[in-house]
Design a protein around this motif. Structure first.
Motif, short mmCIF file in Angstrom:
data_model
loop_
_atom_site.label_atom_id
_atom_site.label_comp_id
_atom_site.label_asym_id
_atom_site.label_seq_id
_atom_site.Cartn_x
_atom_site.Cartn_y
_atom_site.Cartn_z
N GLY A 157 2.82 1.65 -9.32
CA GLY A 157 3.48 2.85 -8.81
C GLY A 157 4.80 3.17 -9.49
O GLY A 157 5.38 4.23 -9.26
N ARG A 196 -5.44 5.41 -6.71
CA ARG A 196 -4.09 4.83 -6.79
C ARG A 196 -3.49 5.06 -8.17
O ARG A 196 -4.19 4.97 -9.18
CB ARG A 196 -4.13 3.34 -6.48
CG ARG A 196 -2.74 2.76 -6.23
CD ARG A 196 -2.74 1.25 -6.05
NE ARG A 196 -3.68 0.77 -5.06
CZ ARG A 196 -3.51 0.83 -3.74
NH1 ARG A 196 -2.42 1.37 -3.24
NH2 ARG A 196 -4.43 0.35 -2.92
N PRO A 205 3.12 6.73 -12.69
CA PRO A 205 3.06 8.20 -12.59
C PRO A 205 3.47 8.90 -13.88
O PRO A 205 2.94 9.97 -14.19
CB PRO A 205 4.03 8.53 -11.45
CG PRO A 205 4.71 7.28 -11.07
CD PRO A 205 4.00 6.12 -11.69
N SER A 248 -3.89 11.03 -3.50
CA SER A 248 -4.72 9.84 -3.59
C SER A 248 -5.61 9.64 -2.38
O SER A 248 -5.12 9.44 -1.28
CB SER A 248 -3.86 8.60 -3.77
OG SER A 248 -3.21 8.66 -5.01
#
Ligand code: FES
Ligand code: FES
Lengths: 792, 165
Positions: free
Chosen positions: A7, A668, A672, A728
């Protein structure tokens, strides 16, 4: 270290070398004693090869050898294999004509390799190739799939009647026919999906080498070096795999075009064995245009049956897919299992029937290009839905909402074989409409009109399948390969980690994202993780990167290997901490006895594994290195909504994308920043397909758009800024919950762009416009129609 | 064979070349500076851009002999000897303006020249137009444009004039 795990938008590890000009691409590599290959290619689309006089070329300065197809045949070199066998409607196997490495008997497309000249320098090889005397007898050629199936069309392969490679179908024809019979409405659309040239910026290159013991090395611009080793070693050159090492170092973009086993790889490897000198070949861009497998090229008729309220009842599709002159490695699977199985899209259409004829023509072979089959399916569906709305007077957004598979219907079985595990198409649609200010559009249309521009907005709600693929399913459908992925995780004694992955990065940033997955699981920094790919000499047999599979399949293999590492680490920790294995917890890089403060760090456990002085040696092997093979349980199903806004200059017809919003459900997100970059690039290629790019052949098979002067690549000033959003719903069947992002941009965008163009031209009686929607095409439409001026 | 003497990244070289040898071939093949790439054969892609006497030049479009006496900077010569990256390189990394990296050397060299030549500032449209000679198949240019805009203040030592933003 800041947060670097799953993430985090961490900066890429690989950038340091690329930015400094220290990348290591194949053409950057030079081997001692290296000589150069120049490949003489056919300049005609279809001709009998009556003779090749090599004498002058062979006598030219610096020339070591000149080889033709006859030399390869005499040495027992096999043809280039096709990796996927499709069966006809009647159950018989597809036509699979030989694909010689160097042409034998006939040339079948411009660019077909005819001879190779090998010389001390590149220039000498090229100069000598000018001296080859090739006796051709021209034959009539055929380039369009629609022409190739006409009675009396020239035969590309003498023993393939009608130029039909296969005539295949999927779905329940009877159910579809019945639904059409009782339908209130039927809407029909004929469309083409334009042929594209992939154009990775790095031209293909290969260096073959053979040492004194007969061990070969091939450096090649490949997305899947193990697959090349298997295909070339086993089928073409008959080199035992343990004596053949294939290295795909830094590769400058692939987009599918570097998946396949190409003739040049076999030529340089074989010639290196003959000459016992390293042989190097690098494509010039003009060669890329006529030798890299191209993409798309479908001609399709689609019909939807609907009830009174606009519910989709049945879809009937008939497609002609152009294969080009030979079957490229995965060509046959693209218009079948990667296309027709996607025809449900995001809609609950209860009955679907599709038939696909694959056709040989005198053009460059066609195979997967970013999206591969799925863009063709999404384009067909999303154009068809807009045309239905246009013809029957439905609101195009409402029509979509009404027919969406609802969020509570997952897992959802489509009528064309796939079972979707997860998705929420409503959410991505609403998010995208909001980000694009869809509601405020009519005002922008009015303002544009006052400035002499036609403004339009287009929406596409697409779906695709990646994470290719469950091996048994693929095998049952004709794949001649397994489609698992492998990872070997080697923990070094001091606790840092080397990951050997069968996936291959050629721009995707695996060195960073895979390191993030490892860092998160082991509680170490990404600086402590080195990701190695692209070398069959170092990595267990893997399947490479295509079909947005790297994270879903390759990442899952890494997770599986990490699980084994942690399980073994727990047993070592239990020994050191004198506790039971079941009481050991692993968290944040520490093995702890549950409920106590007794713990060992990951690095301590690693060291113990390699210095096993105090170690349960009776029951546990030393060392900390694990391999895992992961075979996916299902495809993954990314989907989403793209909204495109265009303005057309009324005077010139020039279209300009003024706003683009992509909201994609890719499961997921690991990084990004990289995800957004993948979407940007895919959307750019999709806009390119919709507005600019087109591989144009004349009727005989001469490529008319064979350079950057004629083939229009998207440049910085052709493109807008792109708004990317993600949403997501997690994939339910892989350990990371990831779906894949490499192709979504190129799949969702073309229909959004064309829907916008058609919307902009709504007062000009336009129902459909084929890609690319060039200024010239649009200008002609504006000239030909008297506008109703309804918007005024 | 004729000789050419030139300075590349601050180092003087005298090299024998054929009359037809291109500057990019000299750099890649004779000097081993493989950071400069070749992406086409029609002077369209910009993968080969270097600086010749301070101006960006497509090195596939210039004969090596034409560079006699010139001072050439390639991607390898941008960072400081201690490895500190040029602000443009830094911003490319910061904004994820590269994926496969193949267009990157040419793109960075073009972008530096573009920013240098526009002390008055650059709009997004000007950046897009200014990079029109460089093809990138991976990034869709979005992040490249961002990186170039972000490098401008670092290279000129002041904020970008508001009018240009
Ligand atoms: S190599 Fe393409 S412009 Fe120079
Ligand atoms: S980063 Fe791959 S071509 Fe630009």
């Amino acid at each position: 270290m800041g947060f670097e795990g799953i993430g985090a938008a961490v900066k890429r590890k690989e950038d340091a070398r690329f930015l400094a000009g220290r990348g290591n691409y194949v053409d950057d590599i030079n081997r001692p004693g290296q000589v150069y290959a120049y490949i003489k290619r056919s300049d005609r689309p279809h001709a009998r090869l009556k003779g090749i006089d090599t004498r002058k070329a062979a006598a030219a300065p610096g020339v070591l050898a000149v080889y033709t197809g006859a030399d390869l045949a005499a040495d027992g070199v096999g043809g280039l294999p096709c990796g996927w066998q499709i069966h006809n409607k009647d159950g018989s196997p597809m036509a699979e004509p030989p694909h010689p490495v160097l042409a034998v008997g006939k040339v079948r497309h411009v660019g077909d390799p005819v001879a190779v000249v090998i010389a001390e320098t590149k220039q000498q090889a090229k100069d000598a190739a000018e001296l080859l005397e090739i006796d051709y007898e021209d034959l009539p050629g055929v380039a369009a799939s629609t022409d190739a199936i006409k009675p009396g069309a020239p035969l590309v392969h003498d023993d393939v009647p009608g130029n039909i490679c296969y005539d295949w179908h999927i779905g329940d024809k009877a159910a579809v026919d019945a639904a059409f019979a009782r339908a209130k409405h039927v809407v029909k659309l004929e469309l083409t999906n334009n042929r594209l040239v992939p154009n990775a910026m790095e031209p293909r290159a290969a260096i073959g080498e053979c040492d004194v013991t007969g061990n070969y090395t091939l450096y090649t611009t490949s997305q899947n070096p193990h697959v090349i080793r298997l295909l070339m070693g086993a089928f073409v050159l008959h080199i035992p795999e343990h004596q053949l090492r294939v290295i795909a170092p830094d590769v400058g973009g692939g987009f599918g075009s570097k998946i396949y086993h190409y003739a040049e790889e076999a030529i340089v490897t074989w010639a290196a064995g003959k000459l016992r000198r390293p042989v190097k070949w690098t494509a010039e861009r003009s060669e890329s245009f006529i030798s890299d497998a191209q993409g798309r090229d479908h001609v399709t008729t689609a019909e939807m049956a609907l009830d009174e309220q606009g519910n989709f009842l049945a879809l009937r599709v008939s497609t002609l897919a152009n294969m080009g002159a030979y079957l490229s490695t995965f060509a046959t699977s693209i218009p079948t299992y990667l296309y027709a199985t996607l025809l449900a899209g995001v809609y609950k259409t209860p009955a679907i029937y599709a038939e696909v004829k694959a056709v040989f023509t005198n053009t460059v072979p066609v195979d997967a290009y970013r999206g591969a089959g799925r863009p063709e399916a999404a384009y067909l569906l999303e154009r068809l839905v807009d045309v239905i709305a246009h013809d029957l007077g439905f609101d195009r957004i409402e029509l979509r909402r009404k027919n969406f598979i609802p969020p509570d219907a997952f897992p959802y079985q489509t009528p064309v074989a796939l079972q979707y595990d997860s998705g929420n198409y409503q959410v991505t649609l609403e998010k995208a409409l909001q980000a694009a200010d869809f509601a405020g559009f009519e005002e922008r249309r009015r303002q544009a009109r006052a400035r002499g521009k036609l403004r339009g907005i287009g929406v596409s709600t697409y779906l695709e399948a990646c994470g290719i693929a469950p091996s048994a399913v693929a095998g049952a459908l004709g794949a001649r390969a397994g489609l698992y992925e492998v990872a070997n995780v080697r923990v070094n004694p001091t606790g840092d980690v080397t990951v050997f992955t069968g996936a291959h990065s050629h721009g995707q940033g695996h060195e960073t994202t895979f390191a993030q997955v490892v860092a998160e699981r082991l509680g170490i920094s990404i600086a402590q993780v080195d990701v190695v790919h692209g070398d069959t000499g170092r990595i267990p047999f893997g399947m490479g990167t295509y079909g947005s599979r790297s994270l879903a399949v390759g990442g899952s293999a890494i997770v599986k290997a990490l699980d084994k590492i942690i399980a073994k680490g727990k047993r070592i920790a239990a020994h050191l901490l004198e506790a039971s294995v079941d009481d050991i917890e692993f968290k944040d890089g520490k093995f702890t006895v549950a409920g106590t403060d007794k713990s060992k760090t990951f690095a301590e456990i690693a060291l113990t594994a390699y210095v096993p002085h105090n170690y349960p040696i009776e029951e546990l092997e030393p060392g900390l290195e694990e391999t895992a093979f992961y075979d996916p349980k299902n495809f993954t199903f990314p989907g989403g909504c793209h909204v495109c806004e265009v303005e057309i200059d009324i005077e010139t017809g020039t279209p300009k994308v003024v706003n683009f919003v992509a909201v994609d459900d890719i499961g997921r997100v690991i990084n990004p920043m990289i995800v957004e970059g993948q979407v940007h690039g895919g959307v750019a290629q999709g806009i390119g397909q919709a507005l600019l790019e087109h591989a144009v052949y004349d009727s005989q098979g001469q490529l008319l758009s064979g350079s950057y002067m004629d083939y229009v690549m998207p440049r910085a000033d052709n493109l807008p800024s792109i708004h990317v959003g993600t949403e997501s719903t997690l994939c339910t069947h892989n350990p990371l919950g990831v779906k894949g992002v490499g192709e979504v941009g190129a799949i969702g965008s073309p229909p959004a762009v064309i829907n916008a163009i058609v919307d902009a031209l709504r007062d000009y009686g336009v129902r459909h416009i084929d890609m690319p929607a060039t200024a010239e095409k649009i200008w002609s439409i504006i000239q030909a129609h008297q506008p109703r001026m309804a918007a005024e | 064979m004729p000789q050419v003497t030139l300075t590349v990244n601050g180092k003087r070289h005298t090299v024998e070349v054929e009359g037809r040898t291109l500057l990019v071939e000299l750099l890649r093949e004779k000097l081993g500076l493989t950071g400069t790439h070749v992406g086409c054969d029609t002077s369209q892609c910009g993968a080969c851009v270097v600086h010749v006497n301070g101006d960006s030049v497509k090195s596939c479009t210039m004969l090596a002999l034409q560079a006699d006496g010139a001072s050439v900077t390639t991607i390898e010569g941008l960072a400081k000897p201690d490895g500190t990256l040029h602000p443009m390189q830094e911003m490319f990394r910061e904004h994820h303006a590269l994926q496969c990296g193949f267009c990157t050397p040419g793109m960075v060299m073009s972008a530096i020249d573009l920013v240098n030549k526009h002390p008055e500032g650059l709009t997004e449209a000007q950046i897009r137009e200014g990079l029109e000679g460089n093809l990138c198949r991976c990034t869709g240019y979005h992040n490249i444009v961002k990186a170039v805009a972000a490098a401008w203040p670092l290279m000129h030592g002041k904020t970008m004039p508001a009018a240009a933003e």
